[in-house]
Design an enzyme around this catalytic site. Structure first.
Site, PDB file in Angstrom:
ATOM      1  N   LYS A 134       0.054  -5.691  -3.631  1.00 43.88           N
ATOM      2  CA  LYS A 134      -0.471  -5.667  -4.926  1.00 43.88           C
ATOM      3  C   LYS A 134      -0.245  -4.266  -5.976  1.00 43.88           C
ATOM      4  CE  LYS A 134      -4.778  -4.663  -6.263  1.00 43.88           C
ATOM      5  NZ  LYS A 134      -4.391  -4.086  -7.704  1.00 43.88           N
TER       6      LYS A 134
ATOM      7  N   GLY B 240      -3.176   5.637  -3.848  1.00 45.36           N
ATOM      8  CA  GLY B 240      -3.676   5.775  -5.021  1.00 45.36           C
ATOM      9  C   GLY B 240      -4.980   7.062  -5.166  1.00 45.36           C
ATOM     10  N   SER B 241      -5.935   7.043  -5.668  1.00 42.94           N
ATOM     11  CA  SER B 241      -7.214   7.994  -5.821  1.00 42.94           C
ATOM     12  C   SER B 241      -8.204   7.772  -4.636  1.00 42.94           C
ATOM     13  CB  SER B 241      -7.902   7.712  -6.973  1.00 42.94           C
ATOM     14  OG  SER B 241      -8.816   6.488  -7.049  1.00 42.94           O
TER      15      SER B 241
ATOM     16  N   GLU C 175     -11.135   7.830  -4.740  1.00 40.77           N
ATOM     17  CA  GLU C 175     -12.465   7.217  -4.910  1.00 40.77           C
ATOM     18  C   GLU C 175     -12.086   5.811  -4.532  1.00 40.77           C
ATOM     19  OE1 GLU C 175     -12.559  11.022  -6.889  1.00 40.77           O
ATOM     20  OE2 GLU C 175     -10.903   9.252  -7.004  1.00 40.77           O
TER      21      GLU C 175
ATOM     22  N   GLY D 267      -9.730   4.730  -2.556  1.00 39.52           N
ATOM     23  CA  GLY D 267      -9.250   4.917  -1.330  1.00 39.52           C
ATOM     24  C   GLY D 267     -10.431   4.567  -0.275  1.00 39.52           C
TER      25      GLY D 267
ATOM     26  N   GLU E 202      -2.610   6.982   1.363  1.00 39.47           N
ATOM     27  CA  GLU E 202      -1.951   8.102   0.803  1.00 39.47           C
ATOM     28  C   GLU E 202      -3.037   8.460  -0.368  1.00 39.47           C
ATOM     29  OE1 GLU E 202       2.366   8.553  -1.451  1.00 39.47           O
ATOM     30  OE2 GLU E 202       2.475   7.811   0.641  1.00 39.47           O
TER      31      GLU E 202
ATOM     32  N   CYS F 229       0.706  12.874  -7.146  1.00 42.47           N
ATOM     33  CA  CYS F 229      -0.415  13.135  -6.125  1.00 42.47           C
ATOM     34  C   CYS F 229       0.198  14.610  -5.445  1.00 42.47           C
ATOM     35  CB  CYS F 229      -0.448  12.315  -5.119  1.00 42.47           C
ATOM     36  SG  CYS F 229       1.264  12.052  -4.207  1.00 42.47           S
TER      37      CYS F 229
ATOM     38  N   GLU G 258      -8.983  16.481  -8.711  1.00 41.25           N
ATOM     39  CA  GLU G 258      -7.599  16.146  -9.254  1.00 41.25           C
ATOM     40  C   GLU G 258      -7.503  15.689 -10.715  1.00 41.25           C
ATOM     41  OE1 GLU G 258      -4.115  13.719  -7.071  1.00 41.25           O
ATOM     42  OE2 GLU G 258      -5.703  12.664  -7.327  1.00 41.25           O
TER      43      GLU G 258
END
Length: 502
Positions: free
Chosen positions: A189, A242-243, A245, A247, A264, A298, A394
């Protein structure tokens, strides 16, 4: 219709895509069933598409299709044959670089010259892991008994992968290639904001020989489409990029279904410059570390730690250099920085800059940003404490916090004073110091007199809020296998033991 959208539709047609985003399920383009998702061109701010969320029915169909195809892919052909298909996929990707790069540049807002490089790297990923397909050997273990004990590496089955909006085609190849090399099926996705190149990549892969239904693409939202795929019994592992949050939500959902995950996530990486460094090289490295890709990376070097003896000189060099960077249309060959990928990120980055000013930072920035699009110019935050929000959170934009340090010990303390552990770098002429810093700074990837050197053959990942598990390299390959231990009793009269052998 804008010139951007016309070029987008032309490239989509050349790739065999429809006139709007569609999922790729069991070898066909399929419309979603859920709520509408809007895609906006980050440069022109024009609405590109409104398309339906894939939804639960398509998520279930995708998992079932991958499960059916995976059995034949893992056991029905040789590992060498799998590798050959992957080499063919690599060639197919290379034959469509321009169309894939054009779609990526318009939808994600990335300079097209960067997109071409990333598409070429995707081809390299399939070639690299195709070479691994028939080289996954087990081991013979000298157990203290008469048994022959050997191990086998087996595919997991079906894996569910979630990739981000900042580098959709790159992370698509980064995740799909090792998964299929080891015999797995994939449901992937991409971000609902940048789905097109992932669909095109998988369509090209099937045209190159990948079995129909082995890899399926869901164009949709996390809480609906993603949640359904995570919970599906065919899925044996979840991989998320992704982020932090999001994750956390993904890891929680996977854990609730008793499924392992690889995360990651983000970073707040320290780019450390000592007084003996070549400042010209360090300045160029600092620019590449934070301004390339509009800082939407990242591993961005978002904290620039500089020895006090060269702090003012380096910041002046950085400020002068960033005024020469070209911001503009992602399709312009001269553009070095495009807009932020979406309106939400544009707002977040500007909010963080405002927060830094409230926390006492002086802001060095450019005033000559383009008048249209979600542009944030290269920005340096001076006089900001490492404990400030903008130095700990970040930002994911072209914004760097420049922080002075007194000595090596303080540089290490500052570098590790964060909840992230993804990357870092040091610039110094002292070889001993370089190795000490590499050892002391908490990071999954660390560069010496360099920044952002990444290759598919080298492991990548982090710790703490940067996630866990590894992508790429042999370590990434192993994330898609499980070890089976086989015991054969070779004694003339088999001995049945209870517990450990001796």
């Amino acid at each position: 219709m804008s010139d951007h959208k016309q070029k987008l539709l032309t490239a989509m047609a050349a790739l065999g895509l429809g006139a709007q985003p569609q999922s790729w399920i069991d070898g066909a383009l399929v419309d979603g069933t859920g709520d509408a998702i809007t895609l906006v061109d980050p440069y022109t701010e024009e609405e590109l598409f409104s398309y339906p969320d894939a939804g639960a029915p398509l998520a279930i169909a995708a998992c079932e299709a991958s499960q059916r195809a995976q059995r034949g892919w893992a056991k029905g052909i040789s590992a060498a044959a799998r590798g050959q298909v992957m080499q063919d996929i690599s060639r197919a990707v290379l034959s469509h670089v321009e169309d894939l790069a054009t779609v990526e540049a318009i939808v994600a807002g990335k300079p097209i010259r960067d997109c071409r490089i990333e598409v070429a790297k995707v081809a390299e990923m399939f070639a690299y892991y195709g070479g691994w397909a028939d080289k996954l050997h087990g081991e013979v273990i000298p157990v203290p008994s008469g048994h022959l004990n050997y191990t086998m590496r087996e595919p997991l089955g079906v894996v569910f992968q979630i990739t981000p909006w900042n580098a959709p085609v790159f992370t698509g190849g980064w995740q799909i290639a090792p998964a299929i090399a080891t015999g797995n099926g994939v449901v992937i996705k991409p971000s609902e904001l940048t789905p097109l190149t992932t669909v095109a990549l998988v369509k090209l892969a099937e045209e190159a020989g990948l079995p129909r239904g082995l890899v399926n693409v869901l164009c949709g939202l996390g809480p609906t489409t993603g949640q359904t795929a995570t919970q599906h019994p065919a899925v044996r592992k979840v991989i998320f990029v992704g982020s932090p949050e999001t994750g956390r939500h993904v890891a929680t959902a996977a854990a609730a279904a008793l499924k392992p995950a690889v995360l990651e996530l983000g970073g707040k990486s320290a780019n450390i410059v000592f007084g003996d460094a070549n400042l010209e090289h360090a300045c160029l490295g600092a620019q590449a570390a934070i301004f390339s890709g509009a800082g939407q990376s990242c591993v961005a070097g978002s904290r620039l730690l500089v020895h006090k003896s060269v702090y003012d000189e380096l910041i002046e060099m950085l400020a002068t250099g960033m005024n020469n960077i070209k911001l503009g249309d992602p399709l312009d060959e001269a553009t070095e920085i495009g807009p932020m990928s979406n309106a939400r990120q544009f707002t977040h980055v500007n909010t963080m800059i405002g927060q830094a000013q409230s926390d006492g930072a002086s802001v060095l920035s450019r005033d000559d940003r383009p008048t249209q699009g979600y542009f944030v110019p290269p920005t340096v935050l001076r006089n900001l404490s490492n404990s400030a929000t903008a130095a700990q959170t970040e930002i994911f934009g072209p914004v760097v916090a420049a922080i002075p340090f007194e000595d090596e010990a303080q540089a290490i303390a500052l570098a590790n004073d964060t909840q992230f552990g993804l990357a870092g770098a040091v610039w110094t002429a002292d070889v001993g110091r370089a190795h000490r810093m590499a050892d002391a700074v908490r990071a999954g990837t660390f560069w010496i007199n360099s920044y952002k050197a990444i290759h598919v053959s080298s492991p990548f990942g982090g710790s703490l809020n940067s996630g866990f598990g590894r992508s790429s390299g042999m370590d990434g390959l192993m994330e898609y296998t499980s070890a089976k231990s086989v015991w054969l009793d070779s004694a003339p009269t088999p001995r049945i033991a209870f517990g450990y052998v001796s």
